[in-house]
Design an enzyme around this catalytic site. Structure first.
Site, PDB file in Angstrom:
ATOM      1  N   ASP A 105      17.011 -13.117  15.594  1.00 44.25           N
ATOM      2  CA  ASP A 105      16.906 -14.282  14.840  1.00 44.25           C
ATOM      3  C   ASP A 105      16.995 -15.515  15.839  1.00 44.25           C
ATOM      4  O   ASP A 105      17.312 -15.235  16.932  1.00 44.25           O
ATOM      5  CB  ASP A 105      18.098 -14.538  13.898  1.00 44.25           C
ATOM      6  CG  ASP A 105      18.076 -13.597  12.648  1.00 44.25           C
ATOM      7  OD1 ASP A 105      17.130 -13.052  12.411  1.00 44.25           O
ATOM      8  OD2 ASP A 105      19.333 -13.542  12.046  1.00 44.25           O
TER       9      ASP A 105
HETATM   10  N1  URA Z   1      20.721  -8.854  12.503  1.00 42.27           N
HETATM   11  C1  URA Z   1      20.747 -10.326  12.120  1.00 42.27           C
HETATM   12  O1  URA Z   1      21.074 -10.687  11.225  1.00 42.27           O
HETATM   13  N2  URA Z   1      20.208 -11.035  13.079  1.00 42.27           N
HETATM   14  C2  URA Z   1      19.439 -10.590  14.188  1.00 42.27           C
HETATM   15  O2  URA Z   1      18.986 -11.199  14.818  1.00 42.27           O
HETATM   16  C3  URA Z   1      19.881  -9.242  14.535  1.00 42.27           C
HETATM   17  C4  URA Z   1      20.376  -8.602  13.581  1.00 42.27           C
END
Ligand code: URA
Length: 247
Positions: A105
């Site tokens: 993310d």
């Molecule tokens: N899980 C999440 O919620 N976000 C990420 O960036 C990676 C794994």
């Protein structure tokens, strides 16, 4: 066999036209000989003998990169509005066709792999091969209990009914915890933690399969993987056969 200009461009040393210019100018040597023909055929025996301006330029079939992703960058190679992880990489590497392996993310930090090897990328990201990823996160909410740990180990069910594979939750001090997963659904860590009544406030990935993020790789910087690391990654997804191409 591969043309010299293509082999150098695939290895991340510049665009085809930049490389052709260097070759024309006599700045490229193979096994000590100046080569002025961009189509000069390179074989496996030449991969360690190419130099530009006297500097060794080892050849690679594909590039695979470890990036320490900072917050604020999206996991994409281009975007009309937002900074992307491609902005953190040398243009010569981006031009080889690097693609992120899965996604972190925008606000998640840590280990992101990118590779120009499509098969390797596909396998590393695919649930079929179940490569483990390890995260450390800080959270809001009650301390974890033995029941929570058991629920993660059994396989949680998300709010939308999706049933997940077993995961390892290890509570740490200071409202932090480690979580290892071997799948990678959208926002998976955040949704798992939410399904247990807590909220992730900071998320960092420190391992992907056999690789651990280098302690000394500063946020926002990247490096090429070494041959032994590529071998370990390939072995993790049963690509143990010799690599194709010029090697
Ligand atoms: N899980 C999440 O919620 N976000 C990420 O960036 C990676 C794994």
């Amino acid at each position: 066999m591969m043309r010299l200009d293509r082999a150098l461009a695939n290895s991340g040393y510049g665009s085809r036209s930049e490389i052709r210019k260097l070759i024309r100018l006599g700045r490229v040597t193979v096994a000590g000989q100046v080569i002025r023909d961009a189509a000069f055929p390179i074989s496996g025996a030449d991969v360690e003998t190419v130099r530009i301006d006297g500097q060794e330029k080892p050849l690679h079939d594909h590039l695979t990169v470890m990036l320490n992703k900072p917050a604020g960058f999206i996991t994409a190679m281009e975007d009309a509005r937002l900074p992307t992880v491609a902005d953190l990489l040398p243009p010569g590497w981006v031009r080889t066709g690097l693609v992120p392996v899965g996604r972190l993310d925008r606000d998640t930090t840590g280990l992101l792999l990118l590779t120009s090897d499509g098969t390797l990328n596909h396998r590393l990201a695919s649930p079929r091969w179940g490569v483990w990823k390890a995260y450390r996160f800080r959270y809001d909410g009650p301390e974890w209990t033995a029941e929570d740990i058991a629920a993660f180990a059994d396989g949680l069910t998300l709010a939308d009914g999706q049933r997940l594979k077993p995961a390892r939750l290890t509570p740490l001090s200071g409202h932090e915890a480690d979580l290892s997963l071997h799948e990678g659904k959208f926002h998976q860590v955040k949704r798992m933690v939410q399904a247990c009544g807590r909220e992730v406030v900071r998320l960092h990935r420190h391992a992907f399969g056999p690789l651990t993020l280098d302690d000394d790789l500063a946020p926002g910087t990247a490096r090429l993987l070494r041959q032994d690391e590529i071998k370990a990654l390939r072995a993790a997804v049963q690509m143990d056969e010799p690599a194709e191409g010029i090697r």
